[in-house]
Design an enzyme around this catalytic site. Structure first.
Site, short mmCIF file in Angstrom:
data_model
loop_
_atom_site.label_atom_id
_atom_site.label_comp_id
_atom_site.label_asym_id
_atom_site.label_seq_id
_atom_site.Cartn_x
_atom_site.Cartn_y
_atom_site.Cartn_z
N HIS A 26 83.83 103.78 -46.12
CA HIS A 26 84.37 105.05 -45.67
C HIS A 26 85.62 105.40 -46.49
CE1 HIS A 26 86.68 102.25 -42.90
NE2 HIS A 26 87.65 102.95 -43.45
P1 TYD Z 1 84.75 100.43 -38.40
O1 TYD Z 1 85.53 101.62 -38.83
O2 TYD Z 1 83.25 100.51 -38.49
O3 TYD Z 1 85.23 99.12 -39.17
P2 TYD Z 1 85.29 98.82 -40.75
O4 TYD Z 1 85.62 100.12 -41.40
O5 TYD Z 1 86.37 97.81 -40.89
O6 TYD Z 1 84.01 98.27 -41.19
O7 TYD Z 1 85.18 100.12 -36.91
C1 TYD Z 1 84.43 99.27 -36.05
C2 TYD Z 1 84.61 99.74 -34.61
O8 TYD Z 1 85.97 99.57 -34.19
C3 TYD Z 1 84.29 101.21 -34.42
O9 TYD Z 1 83.63 101.33 -33.16
C4 TYD Z 1 85.64 101.88 -34.35
C5 TYD Z 1 86.51 100.82 -33.74
N1 TYD Z 1 87.93 100.88 -34.15
C6 TYD Z 1 88.88 101.21 -33.22
O10 TYD Z 1 88.58 101.50 -32.03
N2 TYD Z 1 90.21 101.21 -33.59
C7 TYD Z 1 90.58 100.91 -34.85
O11 TYD Z 1 91.80 100.91 -35.15
C8 TYD Z 1 89.58 100.60 -35.82
C9 TYD Z 1 89.94 100.29 -37.24
C10 TYD Z 1 88.26 100.59 -35.42
#
Ligand code: TYD
Length: 133
Positions: free
Chosen positions: A49
């Site tokens: 992302h």
């Molecule tokens: P995600 O953005 O998919 O993680 P990465 O980019 O590290 O692979 O996030 C995983 C899950 O955690 C998603 O349901 C969103 C949640 N999340 C939060 O609630 N708060 C946060 O600060 C972050 C980074 C993720």
């Protein structure tokens, strides 16, 4: 590309190492959120992302991992494996995080609270937005 590797302080003595940074606003943005990634399976990939506005400092406090960065114009591949080195990632940079060692811990200091609206999770959408003058 709008990224920077920063060297943090390290205090070493017979009791081990201690590193730190202070949120000096001439150097860093105010930090509103901290999250961390750990126990990531060997072949997993995180990230995939870009953020519209969020700025982050990424710090691999244990182990190692790879971060592929792409601002729509150029790409960089960074290894994080040093708990005294932080990677500052500004907004509008696509990132894929791979090759986590089994002990890897990545801590991320973020400039904003979590908001799904701040994400580009589709690469083509990110690319189009990154090309807007
Ligand atoms: P995600 O953005 O998919 O993680 P990465 O980019 O590290 O692979 O996030 C995983 C899950 O955690 C998603 O349901 C969103 C949640 N999340 C939060 O609630 N708060 C946060 O600060 C972050 C980074 C993720």
């Amino acid at each position: 590309m709008n990224i920077e590797l920063v060297q943090f302080e390290k205090r070493n003595d017979s009791r081990g190492n201690l590193s730190f940074f202070e949120v000096d606003e001439s150097r860093f943005f105010p930090i509103k959120r901290v999250y961390w990634l750990y126990d990531v399976p060997k072949f997993s990939s995180r990230g995939a992302h870009a953020h519209k506005n969020l700025r982050q400092i990424m710090l691999c406090v244990k182990g190692s991992l790879q971060i592929k960065l792409d601002d729509g114009y150029s790409k960089r591949d960074i290894t994080l494996n040093d708990p005294t080195v932080g990677l500052v990632v500004e907004k509008m940079i696509w990132r894929d995080i791979t090759d986590f060692s089994s002990d890897a811990v990545l801590i991320v200091f973020a400039s904003e609270r979590y908001s799904e609206d701040d994400y580009f999770r589709n690469y083509e959408d990110f690319l189009s937005a990154s090309k807007v003058p």
